[in-house]
Write a protein that holds these residues in place. Structure first.
Motif, PDB file in Angstrom:
ATOM      1  N   TYR A   1      -7.333   1.123  11.536  1.00  0.00           N
ATOM      2  CA  TYR A   1      -5.637   1.122  11.775  1.00  0.00           C
ATOM      3  C   TYR A   1      -4.768   0.685  12.589  1.00  0.00           C
ATOM      4  O   TYR A   1      -3.690   0.122  11.514  1.00  0.00           O
ATOM      5  CB  TYR A   1      -5.497   3.054  11.791  1.00  0.00           C
ATOM      6  CG  TYR A   1      -6.041   3.903  11.085  1.00  0.00           C
ATOM      7  CD1 TYR A   1      -5.443   3.721   9.785  1.00  0.00           C
ATOM      8  CD2 TYR A   1      -6.525   4.882  10.544  1.00  0.00           C
ATOM      9  CE1 TYR A   1      -5.476   5.209   8.088  1.00  0.00           C
ATOM     10  CE2 TYR A   1      -6.997   6.362  10.150  1.00  0.00           C
ATOM     11  CZ  TYR A   1      -6.255   5.650   8.810  1.00  0.00           C
ATOM     12  OH  TYR A   1      -7.076   7.020   8.318  1.00  0.00           O
TER      13      TYR A   1
ATOM     14  N   SER B   1      -2.741  -4.728   3.761  1.00  0.00           N
ATOM     15  CA  SER B   1      -2.922  -3.433   4.582  1.00  0.00           C
ATOM     16  C   SER B   1      -3.211  -2.254   3.849  1.00  0.00           C
ATOM     17  O   SER B   1      -3.662  -1.000   4.577  1.00  0.00           O
ATOM     18  CB  SER B   1      -1.312  -2.810   4.765  1.00  0.00           C
ATOM     19  OG  SER B   1      -0.634  -3.037   3.958  1.00  0.00           O
ATOM     20  N   VAL B   2      -3.250  -1.622   2.392  1.00  0.00           N
ATOM     21  CA  VAL B   2      -3.452  -0.459   2.416  1.00  0.00           C
ATOM     22  C   VAL B   2      -5.344  -0.681   1.984  1.00  0.00           C
ATOM     23  O   VAL B   2      -6.027   0.268   2.610  1.00  0.00           O
ATOM     24  CB  VAL B   2      -3.070  -0.849   0.714  1.00  0.00           C
ATOM     25  CG1 VAL B   2      -3.489   0.382  -0.252  1.00  0.00           C
ATOM     26  CG2 VAL B   2      -1.632  -0.823   0.350  1.00  0.00           C
TER      27      VAL B   2
ATOM     28  N   ALA C   1      -3.717  -2.746  10.477  1.00  0.00           N
ATOM     29  CA  ALA C   1      -3.327  -2.147   9.166  1.00  0.00           C
ATOM     30  C   ALA C   1      -1.784  -2.145   9.721  1.00  0.00           C
ATOM     31  O   ALA C   1      -1.002  -2.522   8.644  1.00  0.00           O
ATOM     32  CB  ALA C   1      -3.348  -1.101   8.411  1.00  0.00           C
TER      33      ALA C   1
ATOM     34  N   ASN D   1      -6.077  -0.084   5.152  1.00  0.00           N
ATOM     35  CA  ASN D   1      -5.934   1.450   5.512  1.00  0.00           C
ATOM     36  C   ASN D   1      -7.031   2.270   5.006  1.00  0.00           C
ATOM     37  O   ASN D   1      -6.847   3.704   5.414  1.00  0.00           O
ATOM     38  CB  ASN D   1      -4.114   2.216   5.530  1.00  0.00           C
ATOM     39  CG  ASN D   1      -3.203   1.719   5.617  1.00  0.00           C
ATOM     40  OD1 ASN D   1      -3.009   2.304   7.775  1.00  0.00           O
ATOM     41  ND2 ASN D   1      -1.848   1.025   6.436  1.00  0.00           N
TER      42      ASN D   1
ATOM     43  N   GLN E   1       1.624  -3.914   8.581  1.00  0.00           N
ATOM     44  CA  GLN E   1       3.173  -3.612   7.553  1.00  0.00           C
ATOM     45  C   GLN E   1       3.798  -4.186   7.887  1.00  0.00           C
ATOM     46  O   GLN E   1       4.662  -4.324   8.061  1.00  0.00           O
ATOM     47  CB  GLN E   1       2.509  -2.206   8.222  1.00  0.00           C
ATOM     48  CG  GLN E   1       1.517  -0.878   6.569  1.00  0.00           C
ATOM     49  CD  GLN E   1       1.679   0.538   7.150  1.00  0.00           C
ATOM     50  OE1 GLN E   1       0.655   0.489   7.645  1.00  0.00           O
ATOM     51  NE2 GLN E   1       2.927   0.663   6.649  1.00  0.00           N
TER      52      GLN E   1
ATOM     53  N   SER F   1       5.391   5.790   7.028  1.00  0.00           N
ATOM     54  CA  SER F   1       5.408   4.798   8.118  1.00  0.00           C
ATOM     55  C   SER F   1       5.472   3.496   7.573  1.00  0.00           C
ATOM     56  O   SER F   1       6.760   2.473   8.525  1.00  0.00           O
ATOM     57  CB  SER F   1       3.978   4.520   8.755  1.00  0.00           C
ATOM     58  OG  SER F   1       3.030   4.278   7.548  1.00  0.00           O
ATOM     59  N   GLN F   2       5.943   2.456   6.678  1.00  0.00           N
ATOM     60  CA  GLN F   2       6.461   1.294   5.875  1.00  0.00           C
ATOM     61  C   GLN F   2       7.920   1.501   6.143  1.00  0.00           C
ATOM     62  O   GLN F   2       8.656   0.127   6.968  1.00  0.00           O
ATOM     63  CB  GLN F   2       5.919   1.403   4.518  1.00  0.00           C
ATOM     64  CG  GLN F   2       6.042  -0.174   3.768  1.00  0.00           C
ATOM     65  CD  GLN F   2       5.993  -1.396   4.769  1.00  0.00           C
ATOM     66  OE1 GLN F   2       4.396  -1.019   4.421  1.00  0.00           O
ATOM     67  NE2 GLN F   2       6.662  -1.968   5.869  1.00  0.00           N
TER      68      GLN F   2
ATOM     69  N   LEU G   1       2.053   7.118   4.381  1.00  0.00           N
ATOM     70  CA  LEU G   1       1.802   5.114   4.059  1.00  0.00           C
ATOM     71  C   LEU G   1       3.306   5.091   4.085  1.00  0.00           C
ATOM     72  O   LEU G   1       4.162   4.318   4.639  1.00  0.00           O
ATOM     73  CB  LEU G   1       0.542   5.520   3.199  1.00  0.00           C
ATOM     74  CG  LEU G   1       0.526   4.031   3.562  1.00  0.00           C
ATOM     75  CD1 LEU G   1       0.132   2.265   4.056  1.00  0.00           C
ATOM     76  CD2 LEU G   1      -0.301   3.263   1.933  1.00  0.00           C
TER      77      LEU G   1
ATOM     78  N   SER H   1       5.915  10.714   9.365  1.00  0.00           N
ATOM     79  CA  SER H   1       4.785  10.351   8.979  1.00  0.00           C
ATOM     80  C   SER H   1       3.537  10.880  10.226  1.00  0.00           C
ATOM     81  O   SER H   1       2.317  11.189   8.719  1.00  0.00           O
ATOM     82  CB  SER H   1       4.603   8.526   9.025  1.00  0.00           C
ATOM     83  OG  SER H   1       2.946   8.266   8.572  1.00  0.00           O
TER      84      SER H   1
ATOM     85  N   SER I   1       0.324  12.558   8.346  1.00  0.00           N
ATOM     86  CA  SER I   1      -0.813  12.643   8.053  1.00  0.00           C
ATOM     87  C   SER I   1      -2.043  13.679   8.780  1.00  0.00           C
ATOM     88  O   SER I   1      -3.366  13.772   8.771  1.00  0.00           O
ATOM     89  CB  SER I   1      -1.201  10.900   9.313  1.00  0.00           C
ATOM     90  OG  SER I   1      -0.605   9.650   8.345  1.00  0.00           O
TER      91      SER I   1
END
Length: 326
Positions: A18, A49-50, A21, A53, A25, A208-209, A205, A160, A164
């Motif tokens: 994580y 990054s995906v 990632a 994750n 990101q 968070s981006q 996701l 986010s 999660s």
């Protein structure tokens, strides 16, 4: 290997993935702050990054099979601990003393939480009505946090983290239900909850981006703190999870959570300010032949007291009281 130890090991590896990632990101977001989501989909770095994750999520799912939410979710703070040296390495700098202090505080707090949160492998699951109720309440909270307004980075980070954390709680229901040999592999409960997991995971996701466009430290800290809070609330209220040690264990867990939160905030504030590049000094360009200024123009450019400058540049003076001539 005991179930608790296996859950801790899987959580550690998941946190490192994580962290990788999150750093990827953040670097991508800082380089393409004005790029839309469709443009990001066409970039290989975003898909890397995906992939990180996704791998971290699979390890996290496995950890939830062997550990309770109150044990596994706080270990997500190790994501920030791992992201600090990784980000420093990519930036070509050393880890600062403040970052080491934040790391030590986070680890000390997590150790206290682990002592009280250790317990048997989970066996309770959310029913479909409970899962739908959690989904409705979480969707309303995310909608309130993601509304347009000031400080979208921290609010999107909070949304986010909540998404999660709820996704992890729902994932544990799917994992326990699927591995329970007394029922069907794909029941209606498993399918419904799995769809909800996918929705919350994707939403977390994307949120968070958006949050990382303002930097990595503070948004990642908010995600790290909001995630276990949301998951622990579901575990303690709906899944029958309990902390070890009674009242003393509860106090130890609260103290550990406070120390870990202090460490996370310290880490989030320790990002170095990028140096300002020096302004180059102006370079004097020599005048070409024939570009000399007129004597009168040179005098006017020098200032209000022409007598203090080169006499050859001044006009010739006649008798006092008469006009001057060039």
């Amino acid at each position: 290997m005991s179930a608790t130890l296996l859950a801790v090991v899987l959580s550690l590896v998941s946190a490192v993935a994580y962290a990788g990632a999150a750093v990827a990101q953040e670097r991508l977001a800082s380089r393409s702050a004005d790029a839309g989501m469709l443009r990001l989909l066409g970039r290989g770095a975003w898909w890397w990054s995906v992939g990180l994750n996704a791998g971290a999520a699979l390890l996290h799912v496995a950890a939830l099979k062997y550990g309770t939410l109150t044990l596994v979710q706080p270990l997500g703070a190790l994501t920030l601990v791992a992201a600090v040296p990784l980000g420093a390495r990519l930036a070509g700098r050393r880890v600062s003393a403040v970052e080491w202090r934040g790391t030590a505080l986070t680890l000390a707090g997590l150790c206290a939480v682990l002592v009280t949160a250790s317990g048997p492998a989970p066996d309770d699951v959310l029913s479909v009505p409970q899962a739908l109720a959690v989904t409705g309440a979480t969707a309303a909270l995310i909608g309130a946090l993601a509304r347009p307004g000031a400080r979208p980075g921290l609010r999107h980070a909070s949304a986010s983290g909540v998404a999660s954390g709820v996704a992890s709680a729902l994932t544990q229901t799917v994992t326990v239900a699927v591995t329970d040999r007394s029922g069907p592999l794909l029941s209606g409960q498993v399918v419904v909850v799995a769809v909800l997991v996918a929705a919350f995971a994707a939403g977390g996701l994307l949120l968070s981006q958006t949050a990382y466009k303002g930097g990595l430290g503070a948004p990642l800290a908010v995600v790290t703190l909001a995630n276990p809070i949301a998951a622990a609330a579901i575990g303690l209220s709906l899944l029958g999870e309990r902390l070890q040690g009674g009242a003393a264990g509860l106090l130890l867990a609260a103290a550990g959570a406070a120390v870990a939160a202090w460490g996370v905030v310290t880490l989030s504030r320790s990002a170095p300010v990028p140096p300002v590049p020096p302004v180059p000094a102006p370079v004097a360009v020599p005048a070409e032949r024939g570009d000399e200024p007129h004597p009168v123009a040179a005098v006017l450019a020098l200032g209000p007291d022409p007598a203090a400058y080169e006499p050859s540049l001044l006009p010739r003076q006649q008798n006092p009281g008469h006009l001057t001539s060039l």
